[in-house]
Each structure stands twice: as C-alpha cells, then as structure tokens.
Motif scaffolding. Structure first.
Motif, PDB file in Angstrom:
ATOM      1  N   ASN A  94     102.469 -49.014  35.242  1.00  0.00           N
ATOM      2  CA  ASN A  94     102.328 -50.372  34.666  1.00  0.00           C
ATOM      3  C   ASN A  94     103.631 -51.160  34.683  1.00  0.00           C
ATOM      4  N   ARG A  95     104.487 -50.896  35.660  1.00  0.00           N
ATOM      5  CA  ARG A  95     105.719 -51.689  35.740  1.00  0.00           C
ATOM      6  C   ARG A  95     105.354 -53.135  36.092  1.00  0.00           C
ATOM      7  N   ASP A  96     106.351 -54.026  35.931  1.00  0.00           N
ATOM      8  CA  ASP A  96     106.125 -55.438  36.261  1.00  0.00           C
ATOM      9  C   ASP A  96     105.813 -55.591  37.747  1.00  0.00           C
ATOM     10  N   PRO A  97     104.976 -56.554  38.088  1.00  0.00           N
ATOM     11  CA  PRO A  97     104.750 -56.865  39.496  1.00  0.00           C
ATOM     12  C   PRO A  97     106.052 -57.274  40.176  1.00  0.00           C
ATOM     13  N   MET A  98     106.190 -56.896  41.445  1.00  0.00           N
ATOM     14  CA  MET A  98     107.393 -57.293  42.185  1.00  0.00           C
ATOM     15  C   MET A  98     107.075 -58.545  43.009  1.00  0.00           C
ATOM     16  N   PRO A  99     108.111 -59.373  43.286  1.00  0.00           N
ATOM     17  CA  PRO A  99     107.849 -60.616  44.008  1.00  0.00           C
ATOM     18  C   PRO A  99     107.067 -60.411  45.310  1.00  0.00           C
ATOM     19  N   ALA A 100     107.395 -59.350  46.057  1.00  0.00           N
ATOM     20  CA  ALA A 100     106.702 -59.138  47.341  1.00  0.00           C
ATOM     21  C   ALA A 100     105.220 -58.808  47.115  1.00  0.00           C
ATOM     22  N   GLU A 101     104.923 -58.149  45.993  1.00  0.00           N
ATOM     23  CA  GLU A 101     103.520 -57.822  45.694  1.00  0.00           C
ATOM     24  C   GLU A 101     102.758 -59.090  45.292  1.00  0.00           C
ATOM     25  N   ILE A 102     103.429 -59.925  44.510  1.00  0.00           N
ATOM     26  CA  ILE A 102     102.792 -61.189  44.100  1.00  0.00           C
ATOM     27  C   ILE A 102     102.506 -62.036  45.342  1.00  0.00           C
ATOM     28  N   GLU A 103     103.475 -62.050  46.232  1.00  0.00           N
ATOM     29  CA  GLU A 103     103.344 -62.806  47.477  1.00  0.00           C
ATOM     30  C   GLU A 103     102.184 -62.260  48.316  1.00  0.00           C
ATOM     31  N   ALA A 104     102.097 -60.938  48.402  1.00  0.00           N
ATOM     32  CA  ALA A 104     101.045 -60.314  49.229  1.00  0.00           C
ATOM     33  C   ALA A 104      99.655 -60.637  48.681  1.00  0.00           C
ATOM     34  N   CYS A 105      99.549 -60.801  47.372  1.00  0.00           N
ATOM     35  CA  CYS A 105      98.245 -61.059  46.734  1.00  0.00           C
ATOM     36  C   CYS A 105      97.945 -62.553  46.571  1.00  0.00           C
ATOM     37  N   ALA A 106      98.933 -63.402  46.821  1.00  0.00           N
ATOM     38  CA  ALA A 106      98.798 -64.817  46.456  1.00  0.00           C
ATOM     39  C   ALA A 106      97.606 -65.490  47.140  1.00  0.00           C
ATOM     40  N   GLU A 107      97.358 -65.116  48.378  1.00  0.00           N
ATOM     41  CA  GLU A 107      96.273 -65.784  49.096  1.00  0.00           C
ATOM     42  C   GLU A 107      94.907 -65.409  48.505  1.00  0.00           C
ATOM     43  N   TYR A 108      94.806 -64.193  48.006  1.00  0.00           N
ATOM     44  CA  TYR A 108      93.543 -63.801  47.365  1.00  0.00           C
ATOM     45  C   TYR A 108      93.281 -64.686  46.143  1.00  0.00           C
ATOM     46  N   LEU A 109      94.345 -64.919  45.371  1.00  0.00           N
ATOM     47  CA  LEU A 109      94.177 -65.758  44.178  1.00  0.00           C
ATOM     48  C   LEU A 109      93.850 -67.202  44.578  1.00  0.00           C
ATOM     49  N   ASP A 110      94.506 -67.688  45.623  1.00  0.00           N
ATOM     50  CA  ASP A 110      94.181 -69.040  46.127  1.00  0.00           C
ATOM     51  C   ASP A 110      92.692 -69.136  46.450  1.00  0.00           C
ATOM     52  N   LEU A 111      92.197 -68.121  47.173  1.00  0.00           N
ATOM     53  CA  LEU A 111      90.790 -68.136  47.591  1.00  0.00           C
ATOM     54  C   LEU A 111      89.866 -68.054  46.382  1.00  0.00           C
ATOM     55  N   GLN A 112      90.269 -67.267  45.399  1.00  0.00           N
ATOM     56  CA  GLN A 112      89.435 -67.143  44.197  1.00  0.00           C
ATOM     57  C   GLN A 112      89.376 -68.461  43.432  1.00  0.00           C
ATOM     58  N   ILE A 113      90.517 -69.123  43.305  1.00  0.00           N
ATOM     59  CA  ILE A 113      90.533 -70.404  42.572  1.00  0.00           C
ATOM     60  C   ILE A 113      89.661 -71.421  43.301  1.00  0.00           C
ATOM     61  N   ASP A 114      89.766 -71.412  44.626  1.00  0.00           N
ATOM     62  CA  ASP A 114      88.968 -72.330  45.435  1.00  0.00           C
ATOM     63  C   ASP A 114      87.467 -72.038  45.250  1.00  0.00           C
ATOM     64  N   MET A 115      87.139 -70.775  45.238  1.00  0.00           N
ATOM     65  CA  MET A 115      85.749 -70.331  45.150  1.00  0.00           C
ATOM     66  C   MET A 115      85.166 -70.574  43.745  1.00  0.00           C
ATOM     67  N   VAL A 116      85.935 -70.257  42.742  1.00  0.00           N
ATOM     68  CA  VAL A 116      85.462 -70.366  41.346  1.00  0.00           C
ATOM     69  C   VAL A 116      85.471 -71.831  40.896  1.00  0.00           C
ATOM     70  N   ASP A 117      86.386 -72.602  41.458  1.00  0.00           N
ATOM     71  CA  ASP A 117      86.490 -74.033  41.186  1.00  0.00           C
ATOM     72  C   ASP A 117      86.454 -74.341  39.684  1.00  0.00           C
ATOM     73  N   PRO A 118      87.332 -73.726  38.907  1.00  0.00           N
ATOM     74  CA  PRO A 118      87.262 -73.904  37.440  1.00  0.00           C
ATOM     75  C   PRO A 118      87.754 -75.272  36.988  1.00  0.00           C
ATOM     76  N   LEU A 119      87.240 -75.710  35.846  1.00  0.00           N
ATOM     77  CA  LEU A 119      87.778 -76.912  35.203  1.00  0.00           C
ATOM     78  C   LEU A 119      89.055 -76.568  34.462  1.00  0.00           C
ATOM     79  N   VAL A 120      89.060 -75.357  33.890  1.00  0.00           N
ATOM     80  CA  VAL A 120      90.196 -74.932  33.067  1.00  0.00           C
ATOM     81  C   VAL A 120      90.651 -73.542  33.521  1.00  0.00           C
ATOM     82  N   ILE A 121      91.941 -73.413  33.779  1.00  0.00           N
ATOM     83  CA  ILE A 121      92.524 -72.110  34.099  1.00  0.00           C
ATOM     84  C   ILE A 121      93.379 -71.681  32.904  1.00  0.00           C
TER      85      ILE A 121
END
Ligand code: URA
Length: 239
Positions: A94-121
């Motif tokens: 459970n160590r903190d996420p590392m910048p390279a890991e956040i970067e590697a996952c960033a596109e998945y989160l982009d796609l999820q936000i696009d897909m979920v299209d929330p009013l409030v995050i």
C-alpha cells in the motif's frame, strides 16, 4: 453501434490484462472500477488495497464501508455512484502511487471520465485531487467546488484518513453533506449560470482562498467571504 455498457466492458477487459507498469507483476486482480455508466457522481480514490486486490472491486474494505456511510450522508447509495481509483493495481505494501504508475494509468481514467460523463467528480485523497488541483493542500481546499470542462470537481479527504484521524470523520461527513446542494445546482442545468460564480480552471498560482457563494444585497450571487455562522447548504467555491 456499441453501447456505453459494451464500451465499459471492453475497457475493463483491457485494464484487467494491462501490463503498462510493474504493478502488473505483483497484483492479484486489477480493479477497473464499478458503477452505472453514465452516472451523475463519480468518486475517484487512490489505489486498490489488499481487499480490493483480492476481489477486483474498488472500496470493499474498511475505507469502502466508511465511503458508503459518507455517500449516505450525501443522500446517495453506493450503487448509484461510479467508483474507481487513480491506479488500477495495488502498489505493494500500500505504498504511495509513483508518478510513472499514475502516468501509465492516466488514460484509463480519462476514458472512464468520458464514459461515465459525471456532473460531479469527488476526488478522495491527494492523488486524485492533484489531477485537477496540483500543488494544492487538501486541508485548505477540501469541500470546495470548481468547474472543469462543465463538470464540478469537489476535493475531499480520503475516507481511509478518517480511520486513523477521528477528527477527519466529521470534516468528511460535513463535506459530503454538501453533495445534494452541489448536485442539484449541476442537475438543474445551471452550469452556465454557475460559470459566472464558480471559478474556471486557471493557473494554480492564481488560486486564492476558498470562498462561499452567498447572495449579497448589492450584488446577487457575488463571490464574497462566508460570514460568521454561514449555514450548510451554501456551496463553498473556489475563486
Ligand atoms: N483506497 C482507495 O483509494 N481505493 C480503494 O479502492 C480502496 C481503498
């Protein structure tokens, strides 16, 4: 034409077999996220913990139980909210996420936000917060609202933080109590009106202390400091 559910299922398959970073070697299960698509509210945490890694589902441990309590305080049930994390795989120990890991996952989160299209995050903790509020201190901006691309983003403390620091429990509960009011303003299509009140994305260096929107006799809806004893339900905004 592919439905949004099919799109989500495809994305989850890609995430479950992702090898974009070294966390793929230590995970038991990737945790894509879950909830309705689209959804009005999207909660974004940090990374799966030991229970999430076992089950492949987000927020199923003690922090998840408290998150459900918080959502209830905000008038929401877990199954009406989309829940995911910045990282889809558990960092060892459970160590903190590392910048390279956040970067590697960033596109998945982009796609999820696009897909979920929330009013409030709702961002939970500093790692999801820093995507929209880099360099900001959560102690200063938690519970305030800012508009990004037509969505309202509300940074909150991570529920797990309250498991170790009792005083954060009440802070989190109070911030989640604001959700119905925030959601209602977004829902009734007042984003254009809000845009005059809610600060738009701007260089962080220009950010000033959080303010509340309160009607003023001389200037209705003007941004001004919250007076002593301001009531809950008044949405705290970023200037
Ligand atoms: N903490 C998180 O940030 N995410 C989870 O899914 C569980 C705990």
């Amino acid at each position: 034409m592919i439905t949004v559910e099919e799109r989500a299922a495809e994305l989850y398959e890609v995430i479950r077999s992702c090898t974009m970073c070294a966390l793929a070697e230590t995970r038991n299960h990737a945790v894509p996220g879950e909830g309705p698509v689209p959804a009005e509210v999207m909660c974004i945490g940090e990374a799966p913990g030991v229970n999430e890694d076992k089950q492949g589902r987000p927020f199923v441990g003690a922090a998840g139980k408290f998150l459900e309590e918080l959502l209830a305080a905000g008038g929401l049930q877990r199954d009406e909210v989309y829940i995911c994390n910045v990282l889809k795989c558990r960092p060892p120990g459970n160590r903190d996420p590392m910048p390279a890991e956040i970067e590697a996952c960033a596109e998945y989160l982009d796609l999820q936000i696009d897909m979920v299209d929330p009013l409030v995050i709702v961002t939970l903790g500093r790692f999801s917060m820093s995507r929209w509020f880099p360099q900001q201190a959560i102690s200063r901006i938690h519970g305030s609202v800012r508009e990004f691309d037509g969505r309202l983003v509300v940074p909150m403390y991570h529920p797990a933080a309250a498991l170790h620091q009792q005083n954060l429990r009440d802070v989190l509960l109070s911030d989640f109590h604001q959700l119905p009011a925030i959601l209602e303003r977004a829902r009734v299509g007042r984003l254009p009106a809000l845009a005059t009140n809610v600060a738009k994305e701007e260089p962080v260096s220009m950010a000033k202390p959080a303010l509340k929107v309160l009607p003023s006799e001389s200037e209705p809806n003007a941004l001004q400091p919250a007076p002593e004893g301001a009531q809950p339900g008044q949405i705290r905004l970023f200037e």
